[in-house]
Write a protein that holds these residues in place. Structure first.
Motif, PDB file in Angstrom:
ATOM      1  N   VAL A 935       0.834  -1.200   0.000  1.00 14.32           N
ATOM      2  CA  VAL A 935       0.000   0.000   0.000  1.00 14.32           C
ATOM      3  C   VAL A 935       0.867   1.249   0.000  1.00 14.32           C
ATOM      4  CG1 VAL A 935      -1.620   1.344   1.368  1.00 14.32           C
ATOM      5  CG2 VAL A 935      -1.995  -1.097   1.059  1.00 14.32           C
ATOM      6  N   ILE A 936       1.919   1.234   0.844  1.00 13.56           N
ATOM      7  CA  ILE A 936       2.814   2.397   0.894  1.00 13.56           C
ATOM      8  C   ILE A 936       3.452   2.624  -0.458  1.00 13.56           C
ATOM      9  CG2 ILE A 936       4.920   3.304   1.943  1.00 13.56           C
ATOM     10  CD1 ILE A 936       4.189   1.724   4.476  1.00 13.56           C
ATOM     11  N   ASN A 937       3.945   1.546  -1.027  1.00 13.65           N
ATOM     12  CA  ASN A 937       4.614   1.661  -2.319  1.00 13.65           C
ATOM     13  C   ASN A 937       3.645   2.162  -3.389  1.00 13.65           C
ATOM     14  OD1 ASN A 937       7.320   1.160  -3.449  1.00 13.65           O
ATOM     15  ND2 ASN A 937       6.217  -0.197  -4.848  1.00 13.65           N
ATOM     16  N   THR A 938       2.426   1.647  -3.344  1.00  9.76           N
ATOM     17  CA  THR A 938       1.418   2.089  -4.325  1.00  9.76           C
ATOM     18  C   THR A 938       1.172   3.582  -4.210  1.00  9.76           C
ATOM     19  OG1 THR A 938       0.327  -0.078  -4.282  1.00  9.76           O
ATOM     20  CG2 THR A 938      -0.972   1.794  -5.065  1.00  9.76           C
ATOM     21  N   ILE A 939       1.066   4.067  -2.991  1.00 11.24           N
ATOM     22  CA  ILE A 939       0.762   5.483  -2.784  1.00 11.24           C
ATOM     23  C   ILE A 939       1.905   6.361  -3.259  1.00 11.24           C
ATOM     24  CG2 ILE A 939       0.361   7.248  -1.022  1.00 11.24           C
ATOM     25  CD1 ILE A 939      -1.165   5.144   0.585  1.00 11.24           C
ATOM     26  N   ILE A 940       3.111   6.092  -2.769  1.00 15.32           N
ATOM     27  CA  ILE A 940       4.211   7.017  -3.058  1.00 15.32           C
ATOM     28  C   ILE A 940       4.673   6.913  -4.505  1.00 15.32           C
ATOM     29  CG2 ILE A 940       4.962   7.207  -0.670  1.00 15.32           C
ATOM     30  CD1 ILE A 940       6.953   5.052  -1.062  1.00 15.32           C
ATOM     31  N   VAL A 941       4.610   5.737  -5.073  1.00 13.48           N
ATOM     32  CA  VAL A 941       4.962   5.615  -6.488  1.00 13.48           C
ATOM     33  C   VAL A 941       3.929   6.336  -7.348  1.00 13.48           C
ATOM     34  CG1 VAL A 941       5.191   3.986  -8.412  1.00 13.48           C
ATOM     35  CG2 VAL A 941       6.300   3.503  -6.230  1.00 13.48           C
ATOM     36  N   SER A 942       2.667   6.191  -6.992  1.00 14.79           N
ATOM     37  CA  SER A 942       1.619   6.871  -7.759  1.00 14.79           C
ATOM     38  C   SER A 942       1.789   8.381  -7.684  1.00 14.79           C
ATOM     39  CB  SER A 942       0.236   6.474  -7.224  1.00 14.79           C
ATOM     40  OG  SER A 942       0.001   5.097  -7.400  1.00 14.79           O
ATOM     41  N   LEU A 943       2.190   8.896  -6.513  1.00  9.74           N
ATOM     42  CA  LEU A 943       2.411  10.332  -6.381  1.00  9.74           C
ATOM     43  C   LEU A 943       3.549  10.786  -7.288  1.00  9.74           C
ATOM     44  CD1 LEU A 943       2.052  10.769  -2.505  1.00  9.74           C
ATOM     45  CD2 LEU A 943       0.424  11.481  -4.239  1.00  9.74           C
ATOM     46  N   CYS A 944       4.620  10.004  -7.326  1.00 12.07           N
ATOM     47  CA  CYS A 944       5.747  10.377  -8.187  1.00 12.07           C
ATOM     48  C   CYS A 944       5.357  10.341  -9.649  1.00 12.07           C
ATOM     49  CB  CYS A 944       6.928   9.438  -7.930  1.00 12.07           C
ATOM     50  SG  CYS A 944       7.638   9.598  -6.282  1.00 12.07           S
ATOM     51  N   ARG A 945       4.635   9.337 -10.032  1.00 10.63           N
ATOM     52  CA  ARG A 945       4.226   9.246 -11.440  1.00 10.63           C
ATOM     53  C   ARG A 945       3.244  10.372 -11.789  1.00 10.63           C
ATOM     54  NH1 ARG A 945       6.515   4.882 -13.367  1.00 10.63           N
ATOM     55  NH2 ARG A 945       6.847   3.030 -12.054  1.00 10.63           N
ATOM     56  N   SER A 946       2.451  10.767 -10.825  1.00  9.38           N
ATOM     57  CA  SER A 946       1.550  11.895 -11.080  1.00  9.38           C
ATOM     58  C   SER A 946       2.342  13.170 -11.309  1.00  9.38           C
ATOM     59  CB  SER A 946       0.591  12.075  -9.897  1.00  9.38           C
ATOM     60  OG  SER A 946      -0.275  10.971  -9.773  1.00  9.38           O
ATOM     61  N   ILE A 947       3.489  13.306 -10.607  1.00  7.10           N
ATOM     62  CA  ILE A 947       4.343  14.474 -10.841  1.00  7.10           C
ATOM     63  C   ILE A 947       4.843  14.482 -12.271  1.00  7.10           C
ATOM     64  CG2 ILE A 947       6.542  15.537 -10.216  1.00  7.10           C
ATOM     65  CD1 ILE A 947       6.036  14.597  -7.343  1.00  7.10           C
ATOM     66  N   HIS A 948       5.300  13.319 -12.735  1.00 12.43           N
ATOM     67  CA  HIS A 948       5.773  13.233 -14.113  1.00 12.43           C
ATOM     68  C   HIS A 948       4.654  13.579 -15.090  1.00 12.43           C
ATOM     69  CE1 HIS A 948       9.879  11.525 -13.825  1.00 12.43           C
ATOM     70  NE2 HIS A 948       9.449  11.050 -12.656  1.00 12.43           N
ATOM     71  N   LYS A 949       3.505  13.029 -14.837  1.00 10.91           N
ATOM     72  CA  LYS A 949       2.383  13.269 -15.743  1.00 10.91           C
ATOM     73  C   LYS A 949       1.968  14.741 -15.719  1.00 10.91           C
ATOM     74  CE  LYS A 949      -2.366  11.820 -16.702  1.00 10.91           C
ATOM     75  NZ  LYS A 949      -3.500  10.967 -16.271  1.00 10.91           N
ATOM     76  N   GLY A 950       1.902  15.301 -14.529  1.00 12.04           N
ATOM     77  CA  GLY A 950       1.512  16.700 -14.435  1.00 12.04           C
ATOM     78  C   GLY A 950       2.532  17.622 -15.073  1.00 12.04           C
ATOM     79  N   TYR A 951       3.808  17.299 -14.880  1.00  9.80           N
ATOM     80  CA  TYR A 951       4.853  18.140 -15.470  1.00  9.80           C
ATOM     81  C   TYR A 951       4.793  18.094 -16.996  1.00  9.80           C
ATOM     82  CZ  TYR A 951       9.242  20.716 -15.373  1.00  9.80           C
ATOM     83  OH  TYR A 951      10.187  21.693 -15.509  1.00  9.80           O
ATOM     84  N   GLN A 952       4.498  16.910 -17.514  1.00  8.58           N
ATOM     85  CA  GLN A 952       4.374  16.790 -18.971  1.00  8.58           C
ATOM     86  C   GLN A 952       3.199  17.626 -19.489  1.00  8.58           C
ATOM     87  OE1 GLN A 952       4.018  12.595 -19.694  1.00  8.58           O
ATOM     88  NE2 GLN A 952       6.140  12.137 -19.077  1.00  8.58           N
ATOM     89  N   GLU A 953       2.093  17.625 -18.723  1.00  8.61           N
ATOM     90  CA  GLU A 953       0.947  18.437 -19.123  1.00  8.61           C
ATOM     91  C   GLU A 953       1.316  19.913 -19.146  1.00  8.61           C
ATOM     92  OE1 GLU A 953      -2.202  17.642 -19.965  1.00  8.61           O
ATOM     93  OE2 GLU A 953      -1.888  15.477 -19.827  1.00  8.61           O
ATOM     94  N   ILE A 954       2.045  20.348 -18.122  1.00 10.48           N
ATOM     95  CA  ILE A 954       2.452  21.754 -18.076  1.00 10.48           C
ATOM     96  C   ILE A 954       3.433  22.068 -19.202  1.00 10.48           C
ATOM     97  CG2 ILE A 954       3.679  23.466 -16.663  1.00 10.48           C
ATOM     98  CD1 ILE A 954       2.546  22.063 -14.201  1.00 10.48           C
ATOM     99  N   ASP A 955       4.333  21.107 -19.460  1.00  6.68           N
ATOM    100  CA  ASP A 955       5.370  21.330 -20.466  1.00  6.68           C
ATOM    101  C   ASP A 955       4.784  21.517 -21.857  1.00  6.68           C
ATOM    102  OD1 ASP A 955       8.069  21.699 -20.941  1.00  6.68           O
ATOM    103  OD2 ASP A 955       8.328  19.648 -21.667  1.00  6.68           O
ATOM    104  N   ILE A 956       3.687  20.823 -22.128  1.00  7.39           N
ATOM    105  CA  ILE A 956       3.077  20.970 -23.455  1.00  7.39           C
ATOM    106  C   ILE A 956       2.089  22.132 -23.500  1.00  7.39           C
ATOM    107  CG2 ILE A 956       3.349  18.504 -23.941  1.00  7.39           C
ATOM    108  CD1 ILE A 956       0.394  18.137 -23.307  1.00  7.39           C
ATOM    109  N   GLY A 957       2.008  22.883 -22.411  1.00  9.23           N
ATOM    110  CA  GLY A 957       1.152  24.061 -22.406  1.00  9.23           C
ATOM    111  C   GLY A 957      -0.288  23.805 -22.021  1.00  9.23           C
ATOM    112  N   SER A 958      -0.590  22.694 -21.365  1.00  8.63           N
ATOM    113  CA  SER A 958      -1.956  22.395 -20.959  1.00  8.63           C
ATOM    114  C   SER A 958      -2.368  23.333 -19.828  1.00  8.63           C
ATOM    115  CB  SER A 958      -2.075  20.940 -20.500  1.00  8.63           C
ATOM    116  OG  SER A 958      -3.358  20.688 -19.964  1.00  8.63           O
ATOM    117  N   THR A 959      -3.602  23.758 -19.886  1.00  7.94           N
ATOM    118  CA  THR A 959      -4.130  24.672 -18.867  1.00  7.94           C
ATOM    119  C   THR A 959      -4.944  23.958 -17.795  1.00  7.94           C
ATOM    120  OG1 THR A 959      -6.093  25.084 -20.227  1.00  7.94           O
ATOM    121  CG2 THR A 959      -4.210  26.577 -20.494  1.00  7.94           C
ATOM    122  N   THR A 960      -5.076  22.650 -17.927  1.00  7.94           N
ATOM    123  CA  THR A 960      -5.893  21.927 -16.942  1.00  7.94           C
ATOM    124  C   THR A 960      -5.139  21.671 -15.640  1.00  7.94           C
ATOM    125  OG1 THR A 960      -5.196  19.825 -17.943  1.00  7.94           O
ATOM    126  CG2 THR A 960      -7.248  20.813 -18.741  1.00  7.94           C
TER     127      THR A 960
END
Length: 1640
Positions: A935-960
């Motif tokens: 459970v711990i691993n699922t949570i913290i890994v998911s948070l890190c992957r969300s950072i990558h995903k969010g950064y990619q959204e920002i990098d391509i100019g997404s406003t969401t």
């Protein structure tokens, strides 16, 4: 003269009552000339008299002479002439009259003849007046009658008849005993036929109007038309005018009037009095003609008002005496001038006889229709008028006056006012003696007849009707004002009359269907007030009252007026039953003002304030006692006993709303009344359920059209039951549960309000209150809540329940999440109706869990309101924690589902939802030790992957996705990684470590591939070196991207650092992602395996200053050197004596200040590793440093401990240099973008140095010259010291011990660390040592490196609801003590080195306090029950100044009533978390917050029930989150890391030195510091900050700064008043706490 509007003519009448004598001038209307003219013509009158006396002149001229004399002489002269010449005068009168009677006037002389006949009539009046004695004796009586008959004939013109009728009245009075013939003439003058068209039945008259028997002979001047209404009215008024002038003979005239006219106009009352035979059917049976009624009532009112004798005469209620023949009773004047109100029996007999004869002598037509008319008007010839004497006639006249058309409004008002004053005067006993036993009957009759004005046709006269109606109401009000002084019977009459009047005005059968709102309101208000003021006790009276009002329940205004009066009485009763002390009233007023300023804290269950109810002064001034007030209130409530029999849904809704408003008023009073009041033996609350329960329950059986009433009833019942109070008996609860269950499971009628939703809206606390037996409804509630969100999911807009209902649904769900594991074997039964039909299924606890999760998940997906979605997120996280705390029936599948749901929302485009999801996930970390690794691993890994995903959204100019959302992921990870060190040790988290540092690199702007998911090197050892590498990014300058497109030669992005941007005036925007990534990385580097320190969790940075442990003799020379490393870390090195052995030499002390805190090392040379290790303190944290220690290598001492760094990374091969054109591209870009930077010769920045500006060339040349000078100095020194001849002796000898030199240890340390290496010059900048720099560093040192919070902790024992009682608590319950122990750990305030939150070390605020700290937050709890109580201080200011100023308060309440958030008066308490122990072992939570200021926070949600295991943890985290949310919503708030970083930047920018690096190296090597600031003359050696006056602040500041510094250091800094105000502990510390990983 007054004018009466009769409709057909204007009738003139006189009300002059002063002329009661034989004033002839007034009686003769022909004498209108003034006195002056009479005097002038007096001589002429004598000549005219002579003309009259001259018998040789013809009669016409003699008549004119006589009349001229009369008009110009006074009464005495005229009287003498008449008596002396009576015969001649009368002969002239007859002669003249005969002339006009025989029609001898010439043709066309009608008008002239009319005047002459009028003069003849006046002369006849003079004869009757001046020769009254002769006439009484019979002189010329027959002749006079003959003349009058000829002039009174109906065929004559009206003016002749009017004048003759006036003469007839004089004649009758002169005769005193008129015979039958004269009375018949008197009674037949007025023609009633013009009035008969107004009646719906045929009217018979006993006598016909007088007419001549022979054609022409009796006609003096013939009329062209028959008599009109106006003619009859004028004749009728002439009679009343004559009576008004002869009031001394009123009894005579009243009897004639009664016998000959009132029998025609008021036959019914006359028959009752015996004036008419009982079988007589003549006259106006139903009512007197209106025009004649106006004349009668006008004069009657005038006579009654102005003449007491007449008033007494008319009020006589004795029956008329029977006429006795042969007896005579003459009227005799009294000595005082009044008259004897009697009439002779002879006159009465004559009048009766004439009346009987007249009845017998009817016309043939009348005889033929007698029987028919009797049948038609029988009902109209009866009367209810009381009385047996003249007063009966008077009352009948009043009765018919009240029925007059509204065009006679003035006359109606006059009659009402007259009779009001007559029969309801304050002197009731006098009136009772006049009227006899029927006096109260007369009062009742008058009040009842007043109601006739309400039923009079008002078409076209609406305004007049309102006027007269309000006057009638004014009569009632006047009597109500006199109510205490009224007789008992009059009181009852008044109450019944007001009731009857209200019914008459407003009942359906009223001919006037529309009633003005003004009149309606006034009537209802007056009636209700009268009955309230009466304090009536008779059940029969109130029963009648209720019956009358129930007839009017079809009118909305009736219900509104009942509501107005009933609520006012309820408020008066509230103030009596639930009295408030003056102190409480003042506090309530103060709370209102505070609420207006900053908004009052509210919970979802907080009701809107009740509207202010204005209480009429009249109601307050009645003079109530408790018993009479209660009785009246109960009787008024009885008006709604048959509430459910009302047929109109709207009326029923309004009536039901009255009950609900009363419930709200009383419940609100119960909540604020002092508890001490309720404990008195004499105090008894209102039993609301007994009063309203039955009526509210019965609404369930009504039709669907009464849905709104059902909704109100439901809300009222829920408010009564679902509240914190002593519970009702089980039978009441059972009925309530059945009622709620039926509505929750009942069908929903389309187009109506869902009763199930209403139940949810008003009963949300039902489970959190642990109401006995409420579990039976769990399945019903869940079924209904699921249906609510299902409808929302199906986008059923029309059927979607309101937002408040959905919010309350989620509150109910949150109150149940701890049930399954707290009652594991409980089975929740489904609901059954009365027929035993199953309406909802049974549920086990396992099924309940599944149902709760399904509903929350569905609500989270379909809910439109953000706040409701936040509730779902917090509830899910709490449920996950509760599931891991359960050891009996753990459901991993359910947990995974909830986690997956939470993680889906961390990147939600709405910032509040994303933040709440992340905070909810961070809260789960509080039970880290109970979570599974997966459970711990699922949570913290998911948070890190969300950072990558969010950064990619920002990098391509997404406003969401915003940068703040990504940054919040780093802060969430920070809460996880700092809790347990195993994350960095356990191989199970290898994947996490990879994605973690990859995410950090991404946040720091690094785009390497090492931490990608495809990187093979995942060993822990490999990560150590890379950890060092990415830590360097903390000291690198932030860069910004500049892109250029178009026709330029440069394409893509060019990175420019912040300094370059600032050079061109461009300010870089804050980067929240980089800031959060830096914060996370810094905490990983500094606190992983390093928390808590050996000094405890309250200390995480060093408290040593540069001048601690420094002897006085070294102060001037050992001024610290301050420099900044890469503009992020402030570095200074000082030399101090060895701690504990100052004679053994010195050690170097290294100070590093960065955004995470201040770190200090005391470093010495060591050559015996075994000796140094033997003295090592094993208690120090070494877990992290163990990765870098090698016992076989040369150690380095940090904090007197020997450590060895180990480099396990393989050296990388040196790669050939790659030609990089980035610099050239950058210079080209700047040259084209900023031409102002170019040299004057037109070159570009990438060209050789010679083409640059001359200033730059000069600067480079200067630097070269300085370097050359330094080299030359070094050569000179070498030649002087090392070029001497070598000694002749070659004997070897050990070198002698080198004496200590100034700054030796400091120089060596700096050299070893590479600070003096010229290659590191670009990384260092020098700072100017000054007093201002000292203050700036002092401010930086007291700037906290983690969040500091102070939270109030309040204990309220049972029965305590007052601020004074709560603040006086110095003891508490055992369960509260356990709860406090779970919030944190106790710290000794005298020795505590951490944050104190304003608490005093001198024990004035207690000995210990609860405290909690981790690497990111430091919290102190102001536990007021642990503070000493000052008995002399009633306000306990030393306690209140803490909890009163705390933004967040935790309240533990064991009271039987809900805690009020305004108990502690304060404007600063923005959030309250209230805990109530429940009898079922759970704990109820209430959350109050200022909604306009404080966002929704968690994990605890209002209405949630929590088990004991998680209570303290969840409460603490909820308080911390509340504090954080309030801070984050504060403008300009900055997190601690960013704040320290900002202040470091300010110090660097402000105190940057112009000295170059060569000067810095020279100053260190030389062993002294140039430009040292002045110091004090005396210094003392000290080893602690507390007692050392020669501390760092003193060295750099003046005496004023010294005092400020000492005060701050001795008092721990002053309490922070804004989110960014900082704090520093002043407790002494001889050793630094943590190592700082530093790599060059």
């Amino acid at each position: 003269m007054n004018t009466i509007n009769t409709g057909s003519a204007n009738l003139a009448f006189s009300n002059n009552n002063a002329l009661n004598t034989n004033n002839i001038s007034w009686l003769l209307s022909s004498q209108q000339s003034n006195a002056v003219e009479k005097t002038k013509e007096k001589e002429k009158a004598k000549k005219k008299l002579a003309q009259f006396l001259d018998q040789s002149v013809d009669n016409i001229k003699r008549f004119k002479g006589l009349m001229s004399y009369i008009n110009n002489s006074d009464d005495q002269d005229i009287d003498k002439i008449f008596k002396d010449n009576s015969y001649q005068i009368y002969q002239i009168l007859l002669s003249t009259f005969s002339t006009y009677e025989l029609g001898t006037y010439k043709a066309g002389k009608h008008h002239y003849a009319e005047k002459e006949v009028y003069k003849v009539n006046e002369l006849l009046k003079r004869v009757l007046i001046h020769l009254e004695g002769f006439v009484k004796k019979g002189w010329q009586v027959k002749s006079i009658v003959n003349i009058l008959e000829k002039m009174l004939g109906v065929e004559n013109i009206h003016t002749i008849r009017l004048a003759s009728f006036s003469t007839l009245l004089f004649f009758l009075e002169v005769m005193e005993k008129p015979d039958r013939h004269k009375l018949e003439l008197f009674s037949s003058i007025i023609d009633y036929q013009p009035f008969t068209p107004d009646y719906t039945y045929r009217i018979q008259f006993a006598r016909r109007v007088f007419s001549g028997h022979e054609s022409k002979r009796f006609i003096v001047i013939q009329a062209t038309e028959p008599p009109s209404r106006d003619d009859s009215c004028r004749l009728f008024e002439q009679m009343f005018m004559h009576i008004s002038s002869r009031l001394n003979n009123f009894s005579f005239w009243f009897e004639l009037l009664k016998t000959h006219y009132l029998t025609v106009l008021y036959p019914s009352i006359c028959k009752k009095l015996g004036v008419l035979p009982a079988n007589d059917n003549t006259g106006f049976g139903s009512h007197c003609p209106h025009e004649l009624q106006v004349i009668i009532i006008n004069y009657i009112c005038t006579w009654i008002t102005s003449n007491p004798s007449i008033r007494e005469f008319l009020l006589n209620n004795q029956p008329a005496p029977t006429p006795a023949p042969n007896t005579a009773q003459q009227q005799q004047p009294t000595t005082n001038g009044t008259i004897t109100l009697s009439i002779s029996n002879e006159q009465l007999a004559s009048a009766s006889a004439s009346t009987t004869a007249a009845s017998a002598s009817t016309s043939p037509n009348n005889n033929n229709n007698n029987n028919t008319n009797t049948t038609n008007v029988t009902s109209q010839l009866t009367t209810s008028t009381p009385g047996v004497g003249r007063v009966a006639i008077l009352l009948e006249i009043f009765k018919q006056s009240c029925k007059l058309p509204l065009k006679y409004v003035d006359i109606i008002k006059k009659s009402i006012l007259t009779f009001q004053n007559l029969f309801f005067s304050p002197n009731a006993y006098e009136m009772e003696s006049l009227c006899g036993e029927e006096y109260f009957s007369f009062q009742k009759f008058i009040l009842n007849e007043l109601m006739n004005v309400f039923e009079t046709d008002a078409v076209g006269y609406e305004k007049e009707r309102d006027t007269i109606g309000l006057m009638v109401i004014g009569v009632f009000k006047n009597l109500i004002d006199q109510y205490p002084s009224l007789r008992g019977q009059t009181r009852e009459i008044l109450l019944n009359a007001t009731l009857q009047a209200t019914t008459t005005l407003l009942r359906r059968s009223n001919p006037n269907k529309s009633v003005s709102s003004t009149l309606e309101q006034a009537m209802l208000s007056t009636t209700l007030f009268a009955w309230i003021k009466s304090k009536e006790l008779s059940p029969e009276m109130w029963s009648r009252f209720n019956q009358h009002f129930e007839e009017l329940y079809f009118r909305v205004e009736v219900i509104k007026q009942i509501k107005a009066k009933l609520l006012q009485i309820t408020c008066i009763l509230r103030d009596t039953i639930y009295p408030l002390s003056e102190k409480k009233l003042i506090k309530i007023d103060k709370d209102k003002k505070n609420a207006e300023k900053g908004g009052a804290p509210k919970s979802p269950d907080t009701l809107d304030p009740l509207p202010e109810i204005h209480i009429e002064n009249a109601l307050v001034q009645i003079g109530w006692d408790k018993d009479s007030l209660l009785t009246t209130w109960y009787n008024l409530l009885a008006m709604l006993n048959n509430l459910n029999q009302i047929k109109d849904p709207l009326i029923h809704e309004l009536a039901t709303d009255i009950l609900i408003d009363i419930i709200d008023i009383v419940l609100a009073a119960e909540e604020i009344v002092e508890f001490q009041t309720t404990q008195k033996s004499s105090w008894k609350p209102l039993s609301l359920f007994n009063l309203f329960g039955k009526r509210l329950f019965e609404t369930h059986d009504l039709d669907a059209k009464f849905t709104k009433s059902k909704v109100l009833a439901m809300s009222g019942l829920c408010r009564l039951v679902c509240r914190h109070h002593l519970q009702y008996p089980n039978d009441i609860l059972a009925a309530f549960y059945h009622y709620i269950g039926l509505n929750l499971n009942g069908p929903v009628t389309p187009g109506t309000t869902d009763l199930g939703c209403t139940a949810i809206l008003h009963s949300s606390p039902i489970f959190s209150l642990a109401t006995p037996g409420s579990n039976i409804l769990v399945t019903s509630y869940l079924q209904k809540i699921r249906a609510i969100f299902t409808a929302l999911r199906q986008d059923q807009v029309n059927n979607a329940p309101p937002t408040d209902v959905r919010k309350k649904s989620l509150i109910i769900i949150s109150s149940l999440i701890f049930y399954p594991n707290h009652f594991p074997v409980l089975i929740l039964p489904g609901f059954k109706d009365a027929s035993n039909k199953q309406l909802s299924k049974d549920l086990t606890m396992k099924e309940l869990k599944r149902e709760l999760v399904d509903i929350l998940t569905m609500a989270l997906k379909v809910e439109k309101l953000t706040e409701n979605r936040l509730v779902c997120l917090w509830t899910l996280s709490t449920m996950i924690m509760e599931e891991f705390s359960n050891s009996t029936d753990f459901q991993q599948e359910l947990v995974d589902e909830m986690l997956e749901t939470l993680l889906q929302f961390t990147l939600h485009q709405e910032a509040s939802i994303s933040k709440t999801a992340l905070d909810a996930i961070a809260t789960i970390s509080l039970i880290f030790n109970r979570l599974t690794k997966s459970v711990i691993n699922t949570i913290i890994v998911s948070l890190c992957r969300s950072i990558h995903k969010g950064y990619q959204e920002i990098d391509i100019g997404s406003t969401t996705i915003s940068e703040t959302i990504v940054a919040n992921h780093f802060y969430c990870l920070l809460d996880w990684v700092c809790l347990d060190n195993s994350i960095f040790d356990d191989p199970s988290y290898n994947e996490f470590r990879m994605v973690l540092f990859s995410a950090i690199e991404l946040g720091l702007g690094q785009r390497g591939e090492m931490w990608s998911t495809t990187f093979e090197g995942s060993r822990l050892e490999d990560s150590r070196d890379h950890l060092k590498q990415i830590s360097k990014s903390l000291t690198k300058k932030q860069v910004a991207s500049i892109s250029k497109s178009g026709s330029g030669s440069i394409k893509g992005k060019v990175e420019i650092d912040d300094d370059t941007l600032e050079t061109f005036g461009v300010v870089a925007k804050p980067n929240p992602i980089r800031e959060s990534a830096e914060t996370l990385l810094s905490h990983c580097l500094n606190f992983v395996h390093n928390f808590p320190s050996k000094h405890g969790p309250e200390i995480i940075t060093s408290m040593i200053d540069e001048y601690d442990d420094n002897p006085a003799g070294l102060a001037d020379e050992e001024m610290p050197l301050f420099s900044v490393f890469n503009e992020n870390a402030l570095i200074s090195v000082v030399e101090v004596p060895k701690p504990g052995a100052p004679d053994q030499g010195t050690v170097a002390r290294l100070f590093i200040r960065d955004a995470t805190g201040k770190y200090v090392w005391s470093i010495d040379h060591q050559y015996d590793p075994l000796a140094s290790l033997s003295s090592t303190d094993d208690s120090l944290p070494k877990s992290l440093l163990s990765h870098y220690i090698d016992q076989k290598s040369t150690p380095i001492f940090v904090d007197n401990l020997s450590y060895q760094y180990e480099n396990q990374m393989q050296p990388k091969p040196v790669e050939p240099a790659v030609v990089d054109d980035k610099l050239k591209n950058l210079l080209c870009t700047l040259s084209s973008s900023y031409p102002e930077l170019l040299p004057s010769n037109g070159g570009t920045l990438d060209q050789p140095l010679s083409n640059l500006k001359p200033t730059l060339v000069q600067e480079f040349q200067r630097i070269q010259e300085e370097v050359a000078t330094f080299v030359q100095q070094e050569k000179s020194y070498h030649s002087e010291n090392y070029s001497k001849p070598v000694a002749l002796s070659w004997d070897g000898a050990p070198p002698s011990k080198i004496p200590s030199v100034i700054s030796q240890s400091r120089r060596l340390l700096m050299s070893y660390l590479g600070f003096l290496n010229i290659s590191n010059a670009p990384y260092f900048k020098q700072l100017e040592s000054s007093q201002k720099l000292g203050r700036a560093l002092q401010q930086l040192d007291i700037t906290p490196s983690r969040e500091i919070l102070k939270i109030g902790l309040i204990y309220a024992a049972e029965g305590q609801d007052d601020q004074r009682d709560v603040l006086h608590n110095n003891t508490n319950s055992s369960i509260f003590s356990e709860f406090v122990d779970g919030l944190g750990w106790p710290v000794d305030l005298q020795t505590h080195q951490g944050y104190l939150g304003g608490l005093d070390r001198k024990k004035t605020t207690g000995v210990t306090a609860p405290y909690f700290a981790n690497t990111t937050v430091e919290t102190i709890f102001h536990n007021i029950s642990g503070m000493p109580t000052n008995k002399a201080d009633l306000q306990q200011i030393h306690k209140k100044r803490h909890v009163g100023n705390d933004i967040v308060n935790i309240i533990w309440s064991e009271h039987i009533r809900d805690y009020s958030p305004t108990t502690i008066t304060s404007q600063f308490n923005d959030a309250h978390i209230v805990i109530y122990p429940l009898p079922n072992g759970l704990f109820r939570v209430q959350i109050y917050r200022k909604e306009s200021k404080v966002p929704l926070f968690g994990p605890l949600i209002h209405g949630m029930t929590v088990n004991k295991k998680l209570l303290s943890t969840l409460v603490r985290q909820t308080a911390i989150n509340a504090y954080r949310y309030i801070r984050n919503s504060t403008p300009n708030y900055t997190r601690p890391y960013a704040l320290r970083k900002l202040r470091i930047k300010e110090i660097v920018d402000r105190y940057n030195s112009d000295r170059n690096y060569v000067d810095f190296v020279h100053s260190v090597v030389s062993g002294y510091t140039p430009l040292a600031p002045p110091t004090s003359s005396t210094q003392s050696v000290s080893t602690s900050n507390e007692n050392n006056p020669n501390n760092f602040a003193q060295k750099l500041t003046n005496p004023v700064i010294e005092r400020e510094s000492n005060q701050i250091r001795s008092n721990q800094a002053k309490e922070r008043t804004s989110p960014n105000k900082i704090y520093k502990s002043t407790a002494p510390a001889k050793k630094p706490c943590f190592s700082y990983l530093f790599d060059i």
